[in-house]
Design an enzyme around this catalytic site. Structure first.
Site, PDB file in Angstrom:
ATOM      1  N   SER A  59      65.390-101.110  22.183  1.00  0.00           N
ATOM      2  CA  SER A  59      64.918 -99.835  22.727  1.00  0.00           C
ATOM      3  C   SER A  59      66.055 -98.845  22.957  1.00  0.00           C
ATOM      4  O   SER A  59      65.804 -97.687  23.258  1.00  0.00           O
ATOM      5  CB  SER A  59      64.148-100.066  24.034  1.00  0.00           C
TER       6      SER A  59
ATOM      7  N   LYS B 115      61.162 -96.797  32.841  1.00  0.00           N
ATOM      8  CA  LYS B 115      62.403 -96.177  32.382  1.00  0.00           C
ATOM      9  C   LYS B 115      62.476 -94.707  32.819  1.00  0.00           C
ATOM     10  O   LYS B 115      63.510 -94.236  33.317  1.00  0.00           O
ATOM     11  CB  LYS B 115      62.508 -96.279  30.858  1.00  0.00           C
TER      12      LYS B 115
END
Lengths: 799, 264
Positions: A650, A693
């Site tokens: 990611s 996030k």
């Protein structure tokens, strides 16, 4: 493209819910969102074929056991109650106890009947054997035997006397000696006899001694004959005495041939051991009250009722929470007697499989696999369709003592294993018996579609829980908040979580907070407070991490711009709580042979997926900027201040951006953080934990001060997963924070650098001063330098 | 109203023991008798002189009952075997006495068992000779507990000189061992027998005992043996003054009866 506040969180519109409180709703009679799994469970429970056992798989908290028990209780109640099972003594081979199957309730009856029979035998047999008539017959036999002995000796003694020899008893037996006037001749007198007379005496003595020997040799046979006669008399008397006792039992159990067989064996044994029923002498040997071996053992007539279904209705549903080998398969216990471990059939104890025989056994798959030998034993039993009680200690040579081999019991049970998916797939892959024995998989989903219909069902589920658990009613705003939290738990704005454990916890805690307010109903505020409190209780580590960043110990810039440096985002999963953590990713570039060095991998802190992502970067660079020449650079990528393992791809967009920044010598805005994975063509792909996030970077920015420039870049394909906290949405709405959706690396570069990324023309040239143009130029420059160095090296070699 | 009379004055019972009669059953019978009559038990083990004498003969062999094997014997080993036997018999007797909670003593002598026992009758109240059956003494395992109570005590009284002590002892044994009692009145002339029998009946009338008085002619030992067999005597009680008795007669009775004999 910057996302609007409405795209950051799905709101469940309370006014769309057509009730005031959950009191207005009907209870939900179905399991939520598990249509496929429920069909599988119903099929698995219903089909009664060999190997159609079931594995219920899915993560914890989905209500798998509750669902299985719900269906099982209904199904089992309609099925026949299974038979009772007893172990009784095998009179021919005591170490192989016999198994008896009886209709439900008859096992307990047989147990009582046998106890009563033994009590009756203890009075009937002695009174029969002590009857005067019987005693007279015994005495006749004994007398006859005695007379036979005496007659034999007397006749011998008479014959001897006729020849002047007397039969004399000695301490050890008998001897023959010459007599005169009733006295044995002494040695001196014997010496005085004529030699002929001596010879005559000695010959007579010799002959008579031979006869005496013959008589003595016949004694054991006579004794045996007498004993046999007495035994036969006792046998006849006992048989007569117990006949009427057994005849009633035989009539009661006439329809059970194997029980009648047992009665026949028992009758034979009782007759053989009739004397055991006689009153024992008071001086029976015992030590500290423990009877010594050889004492009458009436235990052998007991019935060990292994499975008693006298009080059962329908098929049994057994759940074994500690599925050890012995708890599953049963065991033969031992007891210490005079320093020795001994066992017998009455010490056989049932296992869960015995109790579940004829019904269902629910087990936790992981627990079974964690118990030594339990899994193999379970498979053996299912394969063989019979239950053998084995001594584990004996088979492993851990104990060396008497053990039993009980007759196996036919097994007809459906085993339902509950476990997670990985366990199921591992067993399927590595255990060759598994697929044959567990043909039905009921795969429980973690989420369901967020449709209006499902939202309505969810509301009814909340109503059902509130009613069953005696919570306060939830008003519709509270229900809406719960449904929104469900979407957040699913990590997807278009889905709802069916992790019923988490939702049940939320409902329970919201009700609690309502109770502290003395509120009659649970409101949205209580639900939000419950969520906040859950996070508060779990976020000690997050607080510490963020504090380190705020204090500058962990260096994360949220202002300014830096070349070759970008804010990446990762997720730390604590099990019951996860949060996003920004990480500084840096890149350096120098001349080289086209390798991108992943420093995390070099020190074994990078996982395989992360390494894959970094290799993709090399490929992207080479494909885009050095298709016709070698990529003549060497780049290094590192997660700064990362001391643990890094995995996942990611951060690959962030890493690529840092690399491009370093190559183009263009600074990256530190006000932004980026997440997403990238493929070889520069397309940005979705990642997990997007909400955590974004919120993680938001929290850091907020702690350092929101400037209005800060924001996060996320893959476009993750937009549907957004269920951000309300304070983040509010900040975005106020223009103090931004969330951008990107589709390509060029989108990311443009946002991060504030410069156009630049698209190549047909000749492959990028517009001047675009980032990609600068990258291409730098790569070209590095190539040429390398060419020159290579040429110089060749020249030097030639000279 | 029937009643249990006081026990006859029996202070000491001598049990005559030798190699032919020293088994567990004899000890138990003697101990029980002593316990029933609250008397002391005195064991007299007699080392048979005939056995000692034959051991000195050069050709004699002992055939052991345990194995049927013939083995040469000598005087030393015979004496040793007798000493061992005496020690063993003493143990058996003391064990039986302890179980019956009576006092006992034990002595060893040498001679003929009947002779030695009859010599001791003056120093004791009763003399018991155990059965001298050749049949092995060990109990047959399959047998139910013997209920020899069905067999009676048989007492023999001389009509000419009936000993009331003998009758009272017989009654006491019958009562305590719950056995029947058969009293055989013997002798001559018939009138004296009849008179004696009547006196016996009168004496037994108020005793709680299942007794039967019989007048049968017992003129010889063979008659006595036959009568004991006929009544299935569990115990034969004889007056020590019985005219039929001498050393040979006791020996003959013991050789032909399979029940203990008590001289009182």
């Amino acid at each position: 493209m910057e996302l609007s506040p409405s795209e950051l969180r799905w709101r469940c519109a309370a006014d769309q819910l057509d009730f005031e409180t959950t009191n207005d709703l009907e209870e939900l009679q179905q399991i939520l969102g598990q249509a496929r799994a429920l069909d599988a469970v119903q099929f698995g429970i219903s089909i009664r074929r060999h190997g159609y056992n079931m594995f219920v798989l899915g993560p914890p908290g989905l209500g798998k056991r509750t669902t299985v028990n719900y269906f099982l209780s209904d199904k089992a109640a309609t099925e026949a109650t299974p038979d009772d099972w007893c172990y009784v003594n095998n009179f021919e081979q005591a170490y192989k106890p016999r198994a008896l199957r009886l209709p439900p309730g008859r096992g307990a009856q047989l147990q009582r009947d046998m106890t009563q029979l033994v009590d009756q035998l203890k009075t009937t047999i002695p009174s029969t054997l002590e009857l005067e008539e019987h005693q007279s017959r015994i005495q006749e036999v004994e007398q006859e035997a005695k007379e036979r002995h005496n007659r034999a000796f007397k006749e011998l003694a008479d014959r001897a006397l006729e020849r002047g020899i007397q039969l004399v008893r000695t301490p050890g037996g008998y001897a023959m000696a010459p007599v005169r006037n009733g006295e044995v001749i002494g040695p001196e007198d014997y010496e005085k006899l004529a030699r002929g007379e001596q010879q005559q005496i000695e010959e007579a003595v010799k002959e008579l001694q031979e006869e005496l020997k013959e008589i003595i040799e016949r004694i054991p046979r006579w004794r045996m004959e007498t004993r046999d006669k007495i035994k036969e008399l006792n046998r006849q008397a006992t048989q007569h005495a117990i006949a009427h006792l057994l005849s009633q039992l035989r009539a009661d159990y006439a329809t059970l041939p194997h029980v009648l067989d047992y009665f026949n064996a028992l009758e034979k044994d009782v007759i053989e051991h009739a004397e055991d029923f006689l009153p024992q002498e008071e001086t029976s040997p015992n030590i500290l009250g423990i009877p010594m071996p050889g004492q009458p053992n009436f235990h052998r007539y007991r019935v060990n009722l292994l499975v008693d279904n006298s009080k059962s209705q329908g098929a049994p549903v057994v759940s074994e929470n500690h599925p050890s080998f012995q708890n599953l398969m049963g065991r033969a216990e031992h007891e210490a007697r005079m320093g020795t471990l001994v066992t017998q059939f009455t010490l056989i104890k049932p296992g869960a499989l015995h109790r579940a025989n004829g019904g269902y056994l629910v087990l936790d798959a992981l627990k079974v696999l964690q118990q030594p030998f339990a899994w193999d034993a379970l498979k053996r039993a299912l394969n063989a369709k019979q239950l053998c009680i084995e001594s584990l200690g004996e088979s492993l040579s851990l104990v060396n003592t008497v053990t039993l081999e009980p007759e196996p019991i036919p097994l007809d049970v459906k085993v339902i294993l509950v476990g997670d998916r990985m366990l199921y797939y591992m067993l399927y892959q590595y255990d060759r018996d598994f697929a044959d024995l567990f043909k039905v998989a009921a795969d429980f989903d973690e989420q369901m579609d967020r449709s209006p219909e499902n939202c309505a069902l969810y509301a009814r589920y909340i109503a059902t829980m509130a009613r069953q658990e005696h919570y306060r009613p939830f008003d519709r705003q509270a229900v809406a908040r719960v449904i929104e939290q469900s979407a957040r738990l699913a990590g997807n704005a278009e889905k709802l979580s069916v992790s019923m454990q988490s939702i049940a916890n939320l409902l329970r805690e919201a009700d609690y907070w309502a109770s502290t307010d003395n509120a009659p109903t649970v409101t949205a505020r209580h639900v939000e407070h419950a969520v906040a409190q859950q996070i508060y209780r779990a976020d000690r580590v997050r607080t510490l991490v963020y504090e380190q960043i705020r204090r500058g110990t962990v260096m994360i810039d949220t202002q300014g711009a830096r070349t070759g440096q970008v804010n990446g985002l990762s997720v730390i999963d604590m099990g019951n709580f996860s949060f996003g953590q920004p990480s500084r990713i840096t890149a350096t570039v120098r001349i080289g042979k086209g390798e991108v060095i992943d420093i995390e991998r070099e020190v074994d802190l990078g996982g395989a997926i992360h390494s894959k992502g970094v290799l993709i970067l090399s490929s992207y660079l080479a494909t885009r900027f050095a298709q016709n020449r070698p990529l003549s650079l060497s780049a290094s990528l590192v997660f700064e201040q990362s001391y643990g393992r890094v995995d996942g791809d990611s951060a690959s967009v962030a890493e690529l951006c840092a690399l491009l920044s370093a190559l183009a010598d263009v600074p990256i805005r530190q006000t932004l953080a980026v997440t997403g994975s990238v493929n070889q063509h520069g397309q940005v792909q979705p990642i997990g934990g997007v909400n955590d996030k974004i919120e993680g970077f938001f929290d850091i920015c907020q702690a350092c001060g929101l400037t209005g420039d800060q924001g996060v870049l996320i893959p476009r394909t993750n937009v549907k997963h957004l269920m951000l906290r309300q304070d983040v949405v509010d900040a975005v709405a106020a223009g103090r924070f931004h969330v951008y959706a990107i589709e390509t690396v060029d989108d990311a570069i443009a946002l991060l650098t504030g410069r156009e990324a630049g698209a190549p023309d047909t000749a492959g040239h990028y517009p001047p001063e675009t980032v990609n143009c600068r990258v291409a130029a730098r790569i070209n420059e590095l190539f040429e330098i390398r060419q020159q160095l290579s040429q110089q090296g060749m020249d030097k070699a030639k000279s | 109203m029937k009643h249990t009379p006081p026990l006859p004055a029996v202070r000491c019972i001598l049990v005559a023991l030798d190699d032919a009669c020293s088994d567990h059953e004899t000890m138990e019978t003697a101990a029980r008798l002593a316990a029933d009559l609250q008397a002391e038990l005195q064991g007299l083990y007699v080392e048979d002189v005939n056995a000692l004498r034959l051991a000195a003969l050069p050709f004699t062999q002992e055939i052991t009952t345990a194995s049927g094997v013939a083995r040469r014997i000598d005087p030393e080993s015979m004496e040793r075997a007798m000493q061992n036997k005496a020690a063993h018999v003493r143990q058996l007797l003391e064990r039986s006495a302890a179980r019956a909670h009576i006092r006992c003593s034990f002595s060893v002598t040498r001679g003929h068992v009947t002779q030695r026992a009859l010599l001791a009758t003056g120093e004791t109240d009763l003399v018991l000779f155990g059965s001298r059956s050749h049949a092995p003494a060990t109990r047959l395992p399959a047998a139910a507990p013997a209920r020899s109570a069905v067999r009676p005590v048989v007492a023999v009284l001389d009509a000419a000189a009936p000993r009331i002590q003998t009758l009272d002892t017989a009654v006491a044994i019958s009562q305590r061992q719950q056995r029947g009692l058969v009293v055989l009145v013997r002798g001559a002339p018939p009138g004296a027998v009849e008179l004696c029998a009547d006196r016996v009946r009168d004496r037994l009338a108020d005793r709680d005992v299942n007794a039967r008085v019989s007048r049968i002619p017992i003129d010889t030992l063979a008659d006595l043996i036959r009568a004991a067999h006929t009544h299935g005597a569990a115990l034969l009680l004889l007056s020590r003054t019985c005219r039929l008795l001498d050393q040979t007669a006791v020996h003959t009775l013991l050789e032909n009866l399979d029940c203990p004999i008590v001289l009182g």
